[in-house]
Design a protein around this motif. Structure first.
Motif, PDB file in Angstrom:
ATOM      1  N   LYS A 242       0.821  -1.223   0.000  1.00 49.96           N
ATOM      2  CA  LYS A 242       0.000   0.000   0.000  1.00 49.96           C
ATOM      3  C   LYS A 242       0.853   1.271   0.000  1.00 49.96           C
ATOM      4  CE  LYS A 242      -3.943  -2.399   1.921  1.00 49.96           C
ATOM      5  NZ  LYS A 242      -5.015  -2.525   2.880  1.00 49.96           N
ATOM      6  N   GLY A 243       1.848   1.293  -0.869  1.00 51.82           N
ATOM      7  CA  GLY A 243       2.664   2.509  -1.042  1.00 51.82           C
ATOM      8  C   GLY A 243       4.014   2.445  -0.362  1.00 51.82           C
ATOM      9  N   LEU A 244       4.194   1.555   0.604  1.00 50.78           N
ATOM     10  CA  LEU A 244       5.486   1.446   1.284  1.00 50.78           C
ATOM     11  C   LEU A 244       6.330   0.400   0.565  1.00 50.78           C
ATOM     12  CD1 LEU A 244       4.381   1.391   5.041  1.00 50.78           C
ATOM     13  CD2 LEU A 244       4.901   3.366   3.602  1.00 50.78           C
ATOM     14  N   ILE A 245       7.515   0.793   0.110  1.00 50.42           N
ATOM     15  CA  ILE A 245       8.388  -0.102  -0.656  1.00 50.42           C
ATOM     16  C   ILE A 245       9.475  -0.647   0.270  1.00 50.42           C
ATOM     17  CG2 ILE A 245       9.939  -0.273  -2.647  1.00 50.42           C
ATOM     18  CD1 ILE A 245       8.522   2.402  -3.617  1.00 50.42           C
TER      19      ILE A 245
ATOM     20  N   TRP B 168      -3.422   4.082   8.760  1.00 49.33           N
ATOM     21  CA  TRP B 168      -2.870   5.209   8.008  1.00 49.33           C
ATOM     22  C   TRP B 168      -2.930   4.969   6.496  1.00 49.33           C
ATOM     23  CZ3 TRP B 168       2.631   5.713   6.063  1.00 49.33           C
ATOM     24  CH2 TRP B 168       2.790   6.924   5.375  1.00 49.33           C
ATOM     25  N   LEU B 169      -2.637   3.742   6.064  1.00 48.96           N
ATOM     26  CA  LEU B 169      -2.465   3.499   4.626  1.00 48.96           C
ATOM     27  C   LEU B 169      -3.787   3.384   3.875  1.00 48.96           C
ATOM     28  CD1 LEU B 169       0.421   0.866   4.773  1.00 48.96           C
ATOM     29  CD2 LEU B 169       0.610   3.295   4.252  1.00 48.96           C
ATOM     30  N   ASP B 170      -4.866   3.043   4.587  1.00 48.05           N
ATOM     31  CA  ASP B 170      -6.080   2.657   3.864  1.00 48.05           C
ATOM     32  C   ASP B 170      -7.363   3.236   4.438  1.00 48.05           C
ATOM     33  OD1 ASP B 170      -7.005   1.399   1.669  1.00 48.05           O
ATOM     34  OD2 ASP B 170      -7.026  -0.618   2.522  1.00 48.05           O
TER      35      ASP B 170
ATOM     36  N   ALA C 192     -13.776   6.564   7.200  1.00 52.38           N
ATOM     37  CA  ALA C 192     -12.809   5.681   7.868  1.00 52.38           C
ATOM     38  C   ALA C 192     -13.526   4.476   8.478  1.00 52.38           C
ATOM     39  CB  ALA C 192     -12.055   6.456   8.942  1.00 52.38           C
ATOM     40  N   ILE C 193     -14.710   4.715   9.053  1.00 52.39           N
ATOM     41  CA  ILE C 193     -15.457   3.594   9.656  1.00 52.39           C
ATOM     42  C   ILE C 193     -15.932   2.632   8.568  1.00 52.39           C
ATOM     43  CG2 ILE C 193     -17.586   2.997  10.900  1.00 52.39           C
ATOM     44  CD1 ILE C 193     -17.117   5.574  12.573  1.00 52.39           C
ATOM     45  N   ASP C 194     -16.409   3.184   7.438  1.00 48.57           N
ATOM     46  CA  ASP C 194     -16.828   2.321   6.319  1.00 48.57           C
ATOM     47  C   ASP C 194     -15.694   1.420   5.855  1.00 48.57           C
ATOM     48  OD1 ASP C 194     -19.318   3.337   6.286  1.00 48.57           O
ATOM     49  OD2 ASP C 194     -19.038   4.631   4.516  1.00 48.57           O
TER      50      ASP C 194
END
Ligand code: FES
Ligand code: FE2
Length: 451
Positions: A146-149, A174-176, A282-284
């Motif tokens: 999710k974006g972190l390499i 944080w990522l999603d 965020a809850i969804d």
């Protein structure tokens, strides 16, 4: 250093540690081979190299690497050293290039690491040089979450997804939480500290104990909101916080009120309004517990061994070891892409004010870490052990059905530090990944305990 010695250095049942782990060159070298040579290590965020040819220069342990976006948008990483006489191939921190030309004799390498040009190839080498054998050394594995390499030197390592395991549940906060995901902003804040690399990791991974004392000055300024932390040496309302570990060395220190990360902002109202407006999203996406309790709160997330990510306080940091007594600490401000520009700017300003080279919190901590590292140089001093022995065998560790990992109420208990060092010991004493136990949660952690 043999396996028996490694096992003698730490006793996680009592919290005892030999100070040699912060000082001995031999132990440090074994860390390079077995720990930095085997674990998945953070390389960069996707946003730092979006286009083909974009590159980012960083480290994996002591080894300098060049991370390059390929023509097909995949990512490769290479040792940043010339295969001729060892010079640095790329001197810039980041940028975009079609090829990299060594400044010593002019050998040039493509973005895929291949050797593409050798000056005087015909006259000096008589066309006898097999260029296909002199490409840059490739890092065995590169993968993203999710974006972190991340990169890994060990072809036998588990997949990145398996390596991260249950910490992904916390990381996704944080990522999603928002549809567009995350990004890092501002430049890389780099500072060199005379500390062993494990000192800041063990602190941020679980040391709620120091916060009210070491940071009493900053905490007094920030005491305008109830964040579950108290100034001075007092315990806090344990129900507001949780220490979570037992996830293959990864851990979280979390405040569960959904807002606390912004308590350290001079004016948190802009951030609070963003959180209130987007809380339903965020809850969804994350469910009721994470969306309401964790998103916006402060989480100290540690990805073993040397990456720490603090959603809420909004910074991401990696510690590059530079010998047993020195690190380069790299810090970035991190945001959600959907955040409005003025909030992003406020976050960047606040990260500079609190954490990073000039940060108020990091200056408190740096002073303590430097002294703790420096004193181990005394021969007599380092014969004396140190301890993470708070609440050992007090039964604080348990499982909570809604939260993965081994969970203790409150931020003051030192269990996260003991699990960090348990993992250090497991990885350091193993001959290969086949000998390293895999555990997520209390039952598995107990079943795989090695002594
Ligand atoms: S060291 Fe790089 S070309 Fe000679
Ligand atoms: Fe601190």
């Amino acid at each position: 250093m043999n396996e028996l010695d490694i096992n003698h250095l730490i006793d996680n049942k009592t919290g005892r540690q030999s100070r040699l782990i912060f000082h001995e060159k031999q132990i440090y070298e074994l860390e390079q081979e077995r720990l930095f040579g085997r674990c998945w290590l953070f390389l960069a965020h996707d946003c730092q190299l979006p286009e083909p040819g974009d590159y980012f220069r960083t480290f994996m342990g002591e080894d300098e690497v060049l991370v390059i976006r390929q023509k097909d948008k995949s990512i490769n990483a290479f040792l940043n050293t010339c295969t001729h006489r060892g010079n640095r191939i790329c001197k810039a921190d980041q940028g975009n290039a079609r090829s990299f030309v060594c400044s010593y004799h002019g050998w040039s390498f493509g973005a895929d690491g291949s050797l593409v040009g050798v000056p005087l190839e015909e006259e000096a080498y008589h066309n006898q040089l097999d260029k296909s054998k002199f490409g840059l050394r490739k890092v065995a594995r590169v993968a993203s979450y999710k974006g972190l390499i991340f990169g890994n030197f060990d072809p036998e390592a588990p997949s990145l997804e398996d390596y991260l395991g249950d910490i992904k549940w916390y990381l996704d906060v944080w990522l999603d939480a928002m549809p567009e995901g995350s990004e890092l902003i501002g430049t890389t804040q780099k500072i060199e500290y005379a500390v062993n690399w494990k000192m800041p990791v063990e602190n941020v991974c679980g040391d709620g104990y120091h916060a009210g004392w070491a940071h009493a000055g900053v905490m007094t300024v920030a005491a305008s909101m109830n964040v579950g932390l108290s100034v001075g040496n007092t315990d806090m309302d344990a129900s507001l916080g949780a220490s979570i570990t037992g996830m293959n060395g990864h851990s979280v220190l979390a405040i569960l009120d959904g807002y606390a990360g912004y308590a350290f902002y001079p004016d948190p109202s802009r951030a609070i309004s963003y959180l209130d407006t987007n809380r339903h999203t965020a809850i969804d996406r994350l469910g009721e517990f994470r969306g309401r309790n964790l998103w916006g709160a402060n989480q100290n997330i540690t990805i073993f061994p040397n990456l720490q990510i603090l959603p809420g306080l909004n910074w991401l940091r990696v510690y590059h070891p530079r010998g047993p007594g020195k690190i380069e600490m790299w810090t970035w401000a991190m945001v959600e892409k959907e955040m409005p520009d003025d909030l992003k700017q406020m976050i960047l300003d606040n990260v500079c004010r609190t954490f990073g080279g000039a940060g108020m919190f990091d200056n408190d901590d740096g002073d303590n870490f430097v002294a703790s590292t420096r004193l181990n140089q005394g021969w007599q001093t380092r014969q004396q052990d140190v301890y993470w022995n708070m609440a050992v065998d007090m039964g604080k560790e348990h499982s909570r059905p809604e939260m993965p990992g081994v969970v203790s109420e409150g931020l003051v208990c030192e269990q996260n530090q003991r699990y960090f060092y348990r993992r250090w010991q497991e990885v350091m004493s193993a001959q290969s990944w086949a000998d390293i136990p895999n555990y997520n949660g209390l039952e598995e952690a107990r079943a795989t305990e090695q002594r």
